[in-house]
Design a protein around this motif. Structure first.
Motif, PDB file in Angstrom:
ATOM      1  N   ALA A  70       0.828  -1.210   0.000  1.00 30.58           N
ATOM      2  CA  ALA A  70       0.000   0.000   0.000  1.00 30.58           C
ATOM      3  C   ALA A  70       0.863   1.260   0.000  1.00 30.58           C
ATOM      4  N   ASP A  71       2.050   1.174   0.649  1.00 31.86           N
ATOM      5  CA  ASP A  71       2.906   2.372   0.712  1.00 31.86           C
ATOM      6  C   ASP A  71       3.807   2.527  -0.513  1.00 31.86           C
ATOM      7  N   GLY A  72       3.623   1.648  -1.500  1.00 29.16           N
ATOM      8  CA  GLY A  72       4.395   1.780  -2.735  1.00 29.16           C
ATOM      9  C   GLY A  72       5.690   1.000  -2.750  1.00 29.16           C
ATOM     10  N   SER A  73       6.063   0.411  -1.606  1.00 29.18           N
ATOM     11  CA  SER A  73       7.296  -0.379  -1.572  1.00 29.18           C
ATOM     12  C   SER A  73       7.017  -1.779  -2.132  1.00 29.18           C
ATOM     13  N   PRO A  74       8.026  -2.431  -2.680  1.00 30.18           N
ATOM     14  CA  PRO A  74       7.800  -3.767  -3.243  1.00 30.18           C
ATOM     15  C   PRO A  74       7.401  -4.778  -2.162  1.00 30.18           C
ATOM     16  N   LYS A  75       6.466  -5.631  -2.502  1.00 28.86           N
ATOM     17  CA  LYS A  75       6.059  -6.678  -1.562  1.00 28.86           C
ATOM     18  C   LYS A  75       7.143  -7.764  -1.542  1.00 28.86           C
ATOM     19  N   ILE A  76       7.592  -8.110  -0.339  1.00 29.01           N
ATOM     20  CA  ILE A  76       8.672  -9.096  -0.213  1.00 29.01           C
ATOM     21  C   ILE A  76       8.109 -10.390   0.370  1.00 29.01           C
ATOM     22  N   GLN A  77       8.440 -11.471  -0.286  1.00 29.32           N
ATOM     23  CA  GLN A  77       7.998 -12.797   0.182  1.00 29.32           C
ATOM     24  C   GLN A  77       9.205 -13.533   0.772  1.00 29.32           C
ATOM     25  N   PHE A  78       9.126 -13.872   2.066  1.00 24.80           N
ATOM     26  CA  PHE A  78      10.222 -14.632   2.675  1.00 24.80           C
ATOM     27  C   PHE A  78       9.959 -16.120   2.510  1.00 24.80           C
ATOM     28  N   GLY A  79      11.013 -16.873   2.244  1.00 26.50           N
ATOM     29  CA  GLY A  79      10.870 -18.316   2.058  1.00 26.50           C
ATOM     30  C   GLY A  79      10.499 -18.998   3.367  1.00 26.50           C
TER      31      GLY A  79
END
Ligand code: FES
Length: 166
Positions: A71-80
């Motif tokens: 929502a804040d424009g930062s990339p969504k990060i997926q942790f393994g």
């Protein structure tokens, strides 16, 4: 110069050449990831697991090929779901690495404890005593106490009598 890759390690942004391993990228940022089986002049083997870290990567929208944004424009990060070995994992663009979390600390404690199960523990008489990476990393990251019960240790008779002092 080859392509540079930018990633974040413990909230520090680092740019390193493509193909750099996480452990070396961290070193460049002044972050020390403990290792046993890794040496920069040798091919990584990834056998001891001492360098486990949390690794997250940007989520890519399959339809557009673009990173999914929060929502804040930062990339969504997926942790393994599992920790990864920093000595065998090359960096990738937008990667986020955490080396100081509770999960990582617990993994390090477990790995040290596991490695010590097959080590003679003769530090007081070992020639390497005081200059030993295993001893140093045990002091820094080990559990601090053993789950082994020394009174249960077997004391068998020696095959040869060695004298009173040995
Ligand atoms: S240092 Fe041994 S697995 Fe990475």
């Amino acid at each position: 110069m080859g392509k540079m890759v930018t990633l974040t390690i413990d909230d520090q942004v680092v740019s390193v050449p493509q193909g750099t391993l996480i452990v070396d990228a961290a070193k460049k940022a002044g972050i020390d990831i403990p290792v046993f089986c890794y040496h920069p002049k040798m091919e990584p083997v990834g056998m001891c697991r001492m360098c486990l870290v949390e690794v997250g990567r940007p989520v890519i929208d399959r339809a557009t090929g673009q990173p999914v944004l929060e929502a804040d424009g930062s990339p969504k990060i997926q942790f393994g779901p599992k920790l990864e070995t920093a000595c065998t994992t090359p960096v990738s663009e937008g990667m986020v690495v955490r080396t100081q979390t509770q999960v990582v600390a617990e993994a390090r404690r477990g790995i040290i404890e596991f490695l010590l199960t097959s080590h003679p523990l003769d530090c007081p008489i070992c020639d390497k005593g005081g200059e030993c990476p295993l001893q140093n990393l045990t002091m820094a990251y080990g559990p601090g106490e053993s789950r082994f019960r020394y009174e249960d240790k077997m004391h068998l008779a020696k095959h040869l009598p060695l004298g009173e002092l040995i």
